[in-house]
Design a protein around this motif. Structure first.
Motif, short mmCIF file in Angstrom:
data_model
loop_
_atom_site.label_atom_id
_atom_site.label_comp_id
_atom_site.label_asym_id
_atom_site.label_seq_id
_atom_site.Cartn_x
_atom_site.Cartn_y
_atom_site.Cartn_z
N MET A 197 -19.48 9.84 53.25
CA MET A 197 -18.77 8.75 53.87
C MET A 197 -18.04 7.92 52.80
SD MET A 197 -21.70 7.86 56.73
CE MET A 197 -21.05 6.37 57.40
N ARG A 242 -11.01 8.18 49.53
CA ARG A 242 -9.75 8.89 49.79
C ARG A 242 -8.79 8.02 50.59
NH1 ARG A 242 -13.15 13.30 49.73
NH2 ARG A 242 -13.63 13.23 51.95
N LEU A 243 -9.33 7.21 51.49
CA LEU A 243 -8.51 6.28 52.25
C LEU A 243 -7.78 5.32 51.30
CD1 LEU A 243 -7.97 5.12 55.27
CD2 LEU A 243 -9.63 3.41 54.55
N THR A 297 -14.70 0.20 59.09
CA THR A 297 -15.83 1.06 58.73
C THR A 297 -17.04 0.74 59.60
OG1 THR A 297 -15.02 1.34 56.47
CG2 THR A 297 -17.37 1.73 56.84
N ASP A 307 -16.99 9.02 49.97
CA ASP A 307 -15.86 9.81 49.49
C ASP A 307 -14.65 9.66 50.42
OD1 ASP A 307 -17.35 10.67 47.34
OD2 ASP A 307 -17.77 12.66 48.20
N ASP A 308 -14.89 9.65 51.73
CA ASP A 308 -13.79 9.48 52.68
C ASP A 308 -13.16 8.10 52.55
OD1 ASP A 308 -13.86 12.02 53.72
OD2 ASP A 308 -14.94 11.47 55.55
#
Length: 136
Positions: free
Chosen positions: A1, A7-8, A96, A3-4
């Motif tokens: 999570m 990336r965002l 989130t 990591d995502d």
């Protein structure tokens, strides 16, 4: 999570920000300059952990240190770049939280409940103690 989320940030052109930086940045954005100790206490983390985070934030150009109330203390404050990022970071935090709630609705066992159960078990015996037992 995480990591995502990272990336965002990258996809939005926000370099040098990691998910663990968000709460300190938001808190400093709302509270103004704070000592590392006060920031750690406010966010319920150890002084050592916050000191490491502040060092990383400084390397990324997100915070600076200024003299505190007396010669023995220093306060951490946001740079202009960080101040510009805080509104997006707050929006991402809220998004989130909604995404986690949505994810929990799809699971038979809520992630937040799993965290509470793990905390309860670790209060009985620390993770370190558990590792030590398996090393013997």
């Amino acid at each position: 999570m995480d990591d995502d989320i990272g990336r965002l940030y990258t996809d939005r052109g926000i370099d040098g920000v990691r998910p663990r930086y968000v709460m300190p940045l938001i808190r400093l954005g709302h509270s103004g300059p704070m000592t590392i100790r006060a920031l750690a206490e406010d966010l319920d983390v150890t002084h050592s952990a916050m000191s490491q985070t502040v060092s990383a934030l400084r390397r990324e150009g997100l915070v600076t240190s200024v003299p505190g109330a007396d010669a023995r203390t220093r306060q951490v404050q946001l740079t202009e770049r960080a101040k510009e990022l805080v509104p997006f970071l707050e929006a991402e935090w809220r998004a989130t939280e909604r995404a986690v709630a949505e994810l929990e609705e799809e699971m038979p066992y809520a992630l937040s409940q799993a965290v509470r159960d793990i905390e309860k078990a670790l209060a009985k015996r620390s993770f370190r103690d558990r590792i030590e037992r398996h090393l013997e």
